[in-house]
Design a protein around this motif. Structure first.
Motif, PDB file in Angstrom:
ATOM      1  N   SER A  48       5.658  -7.839  -0.789  1.00  0.00           N
ATOM      2  CA  SER A  48       4.730  -8.243  -1.700  1.00  0.00           C
ATOM      3  C   SER A  48       3.586  -9.128  -1.097  1.00  0.00           C
ATOM      4  O   SER A  48       2.459  -9.141  -1.460  1.00  0.00           O
ATOM      5  CB  SER A  48       5.614  -8.981  -2.731  1.00  0.00           C
ATOM      6  OG  SER A  48       5.908 -10.249  -1.998  1.00  0.00           O
ATOM      7  N   VAL A  49       3.914  -9.755  -0.140  1.00  0.00           N
ATOM      8  CA  VAL A  49       3.057 -10.749   0.817  1.00  0.00           C
ATOM      9  C   VAL A  49       2.032  -9.857   1.476  1.00  0.00           C
ATOM     10  O   VAL A  49       0.507 -10.118   1.411  1.00  0.00           O
ATOM     11  CB  VAL A  49       3.532 -11.528   1.801  1.00  0.00           C
ATOM     12  CG1 VAL A  49       2.653 -12.310   2.613  1.00  0.00           C
ATOM     13  CG2 VAL A  49       4.556 -12.521   1.349  1.00  0.00           C
ATOM     14  N   THR A  84      12.997  -7.576   2.250  1.00  0.00           N
ATOM     15  CA  THR A  84      11.886  -6.352   2.455  1.00  0.00           C
ATOM     16  C   THR A  84      10.820  -6.472   1.257  1.00  0.00           C
ATOM     17  O   THR A  84       9.640  -6.322   1.749  1.00  0.00           O
ATOM     18  CB  THR A  84      12.481  -5.160   2.665  1.00  0.00           C
ATOM     19  OG1 THR A  84      13.339  -5.039   3.972  1.00  0.00           O
ATOM     20  CG2 THR A  84      11.378  -3.942   2.753  1.00  0.00           C
ATOM     21  N   LEU A  85      11.149  -6.663   0.143  1.00  0.00           N
ATOM     22  CA  LEU A  85      10.280  -6.629  -0.986  1.00  0.00           C
ATOM     23  C   LEU A  85       9.509  -7.757  -0.960  1.00  0.00           C
ATOM     24  O   LEU A  85       8.418  -7.693  -1.228  1.00  0.00           O
ATOM     25  CB  LEU A  85      11.222  -6.638  -2.215  1.00  0.00           C
ATOM     26  CG  LEU A  85      11.884  -5.403  -2.741  1.00  0.00           C
ATOM     27  CD1 LEU A  85      12.517  -5.510  -4.070  1.00  0.00           C
ATOM     28  CD2 LEU A  85      10.841  -4.219  -2.778  1.00  0.00           C
ATOM     29  N   ALA A 137      -3.426  -7.491   1.862  1.00  0.00           N
ATOM     30  CA  ALA A 137      -4.489  -6.448   2.192  1.00  0.00           C
ATOM     31  C   ALA A 137      -5.294  -6.041   1.204  1.00  0.00           C
ATOM     32  O   ALA A 137      -6.523  -5.659   1.364  1.00  0.00           O
ATOM     33  CB  ALA A 137      -3.397  -5.001   2.078  1.00  0.00           C
ATOM     34  N   VAL A 138      -4.934  -6.459  -0.277  1.00  0.00           N
ATOM     35  CA  VAL A 138      -5.930  -6.131  -1.360  1.00  0.00           C
ATOM     36  C   VAL A 138      -6.808  -7.218  -1.270  1.00  0.00           C
ATOM     37  O   VAL A 138      -7.926  -7.019  -1.584  1.00  0.00           O
ATOM     38  CB  VAL A 138      -4.975  -6.127  -2.531  1.00  0.00           C
ATOM     39  CG1 VAL A 138      -6.091  -6.237  -3.919  1.00  0.00           C
ATOM     40  CG2 VAL A 138      -4.105  -4.914  -2.812  1.00  0.00           C
ATOM     41  N   ILE A 140       0.738  -1.032  -8.442  1.00  0.00           N
ATOM     42  CA  ILE A 140       1.083   0.220  -7.726  1.00  0.00           C
ATOM     43  C   ILE A 140       1.566   0.142  -6.377  1.00  0.00           C
ATOM     44  O   ILE A 140       2.640   0.828  -6.052  1.00  0.00           O
ATOM     45  CB  ILE A 140      -0.392   1.159  -7.911  1.00  0.00           C
ATOM     46  CG1 ILE A 140      -0.549   1.386  -9.289  1.00  0.00           C
ATOM     47  CG2 ILE A 140       0.285   2.604  -7.008  1.00  0.00           C
ATOM     48  CD1 ILE A 140      -1.637   2.429  -9.202  1.00  0.00           C
ATOM     49  N   ALA A 141       1.042  -0.633  -5.564  1.00  0.00           N
ATOM     50  CA  ALA A 141       1.456  -0.834  -4.270  1.00  0.00           C
ATOM     51  C   ALA A 141       3.042  -1.524  -4.116  1.00  0.00           C
ATOM     52  O   ALA A 141       3.851  -1.212  -3.531  1.00  0.00           O
ATOM     53  CB  ALA A 141       0.496  -1.655  -3.370  1.00  0.00           C
ATOM     54  N   LEU A 142       2.936  -2.577  -5.128  1.00  0.00           N
ATOM     55  CA  LEU A 142       4.315  -3.159  -5.168  1.00  0.00           C
ATOM     56  C   LEU A 142       5.572  -2.232  -5.654  1.00  0.00           C
ATOM     57  O   LEU A 142       6.448  -2.346  -5.242  1.00  0.00           O
ATOM     58  CB  LEU A 142       4.119  -4.512  -6.037  1.00  0.00           C
ATOM     59  CG  LEU A 142       5.424  -5.460  -6.135  1.00  0.00           C
ATOM     60  CD1 LEU A 142       5.941  -5.960  -4.781  1.00  0.00           C
ATOM     61  CD2 LEU A 142       5.341  -6.617  -7.078  1.00  0.00           C
ATOM     62  N   ILE A 143       5.191  -1.561  -6.724  1.00  0.00           N
ATOM     63  CA  ILE A 143       6.173  -0.433  -7.207  1.00  0.00           C
ATOM     64  C   ILE A 143       6.272   0.499  -6.256  1.00  0.00           C
ATOM     65  O   ILE A 143       7.649   1.107  -6.043  1.00  0.00           O
ATOM     66  CB  ILE A 143       5.348   0.434  -8.318  1.00  0.00           C
ATOM     67  CG1 ILE A 143       5.404  -0.785  -9.696  1.00  0.00           C
ATOM     68  CG2 ILE A 143       6.182   1.347  -8.790  1.00  0.00           C
ATOM     69  CD1 ILE A 143       4.581   0.005 -10.543  1.00  0.00           C
ATOM     70  N   SER A 144       5.371   0.978  -5.236  1.00  0.00           N
ATOM     71  CA  SER A 144       5.902   1.917  -4.160  1.00  0.00           C
ATOM     72  C   SER A 144       6.821   1.244  -3.421  1.00  0.00           C
ATOM     73  O   SER A 144       7.729   1.922  -2.728  1.00  0.00           O
ATOM     74  CB  SER A 144       4.488   2.272  -3.437  1.00  0.00           C
ATOM     75  OG  SER A 144       3.490   2.885  -4.376  1.00  0.00           O
ATOM     76  N   ALA A 145       6.684  -0.020  -2.956  1.00  0.00           N
ATOM     77  CA  ALA A 145       7.466  -0.725  -1.899  1.00  0.00           C
ATOM     78  C   ALA A 145       8.996  -0.794  -2.720  1.00  0.00           C
ATOM     79  O   ALA A 145       9.963  -0.589  -2.043  1.00  0.00           O
ATOM     80  CB  ALA A 145       7.118  -2.105  -1.837  1.00  0.00           C
TER      81      ALA A 145
END
Length: 319
Positions: free
Chosen positions: A20-21, A15-16, A26-27, A285-290
């Motif tokens: 990350s992909v 899932t991580l 998205a960014v 931040i998005a990766l940390i949220s995941a």
């Protein structure tokens, strides 16, 4: 038990990786050119091309992703395009401030909502149940920024006992931020607790109507012992996953509340980074949220296994 843990860990890692992909794509899909925004519209094409090369934007997307995820695994998320500081240290500073709100929110929301849910379930269709259910429905219906505004009017304007906004930056100490933590935490806790109360109430009602609880009552056990020893562990099983989802929701909910109170947390940094198109910070931040979301769900699965012995046997499984 070992195979269960192994499956969950593998699923969490998968899932991580997928997250990350998705975060990277998205960014990268955001409109506009980063180099042009950093240098300004008056920058020459040669200057823009040189900065794109320096930032690695001229490389294929898969190479940029590989470099980014390799650095992220070592705690290196790159350099901020706005402050030119390492992203990891900057995010860690803001994340520590948000952790103060998160700890207070989870402590009061989870503890209070479970107690209220149990009381509502035990007093089904009586005045405690009606009162708790009505308040929880109101909490589910009102957005967190509205709750925050009402709390500011109540405790910062009408009765000025708590600060309405934070005047300190991200480098503020624990003592400076502590008075400003309570209103944001209360805003999030009210909304978060409403969902947990509803699930805990439903679970308690279902469990109290089960045969083994009836048997325990026929044996002459007190209501307190029946609830704490037999009903509560089973009632917490479905509630754990709701708690995990709400804890993960804090990462997004805190962004709105922190901006209402001007609190220097991860949510404030996220919105500022989006406005400034600071891509390395947004990705971090998005990766940390995941990661928070996956860890919360994994913790809920492990908690379910600890509360339910059937899940620790070969035949038991979490659906």
């Amino acid at each position: 038990m070992f195979s269960f843990l192994l499956r969950r860990v593998i699923a969490a890692l998968g899932t991580l990786l997928l997250s990350s992909v998705m975060v990277f794509l998205a960014v990268q899909a955001l409109p506009g050119d980063v180099a042009t925004q950093v240098l300004g519209r008056d920058a020459t094409p040669d200057a823009v091309a040189a900065l794109r090369k320096q930032m690695g934007l001229d490389q294929p997307a898969w190479e940029r992703y590989a470099d980014w995820i390799k650095g992220a695994l070592h705690g290196d998320f790159g350099t901020s395009l706005v402050t030119t500081k390492p992203v990891g240290g900057e995010v860690a500073q803001y994340l520590g401030n948000s952790a103060m709100i998160a700890v207070v929110t989870v402590l009061f929301a989870v503890t209070g909502s479970v107690v209220l849910g149990v009381v509502a379930g035990l007093y089904r269709d009586r005045w405690p149940d009606h009162l708790i259910s009505t308040v929880s429905l109101v909490g589910m219906s009102v957005p967190e920024f509205v709750v925050a505004t009402v709390l500011v009017l109540a405790f910062s304007v009408t009765v000025p006992v708590l600060p309405a906004v934070v005047l300190y930056g991200p480098g503020a100490g624990f003592g400076q931020l502590l008075p400003a933590v309570w209103l944001p935490a209360a805003s999030l806790a009210i909304v978060m607790a409403a969902y947990i109360v509803r699930m805990a109430r439903t679970s308690v009602i279902d469990v109290m109507a089960s045969e083994y609880v009836t048997t325990a009552r026929l044996k002459g056990l007190t209501t307190w012992r029946v609830v704490t020893r037999h009903a509560l562990p089973s009632a917490l099983l479905p509630t754990l996953h709701v708690i995990a989802l709400n804890v993960a929701w804090l990462v997004g909910g805190v962004a709105v509340v922190e901006n209402v109170f001007n609190y220097p947390g991860i949510g404030k940094l996220m919105l500022t980074s989006v406005q400034n198109r600071d891509l390395p910070v947004i990705q971090a931040i998005a990766l940390i949220s995941a990661v928070v979301y996956v860890v919360c769900n994994l913790a809920a699965d492990l908690g379910s296994m600890a509360l339910n012995p059937k899940l620790r046997t070969r035949g038991g499984r979490i659906r």
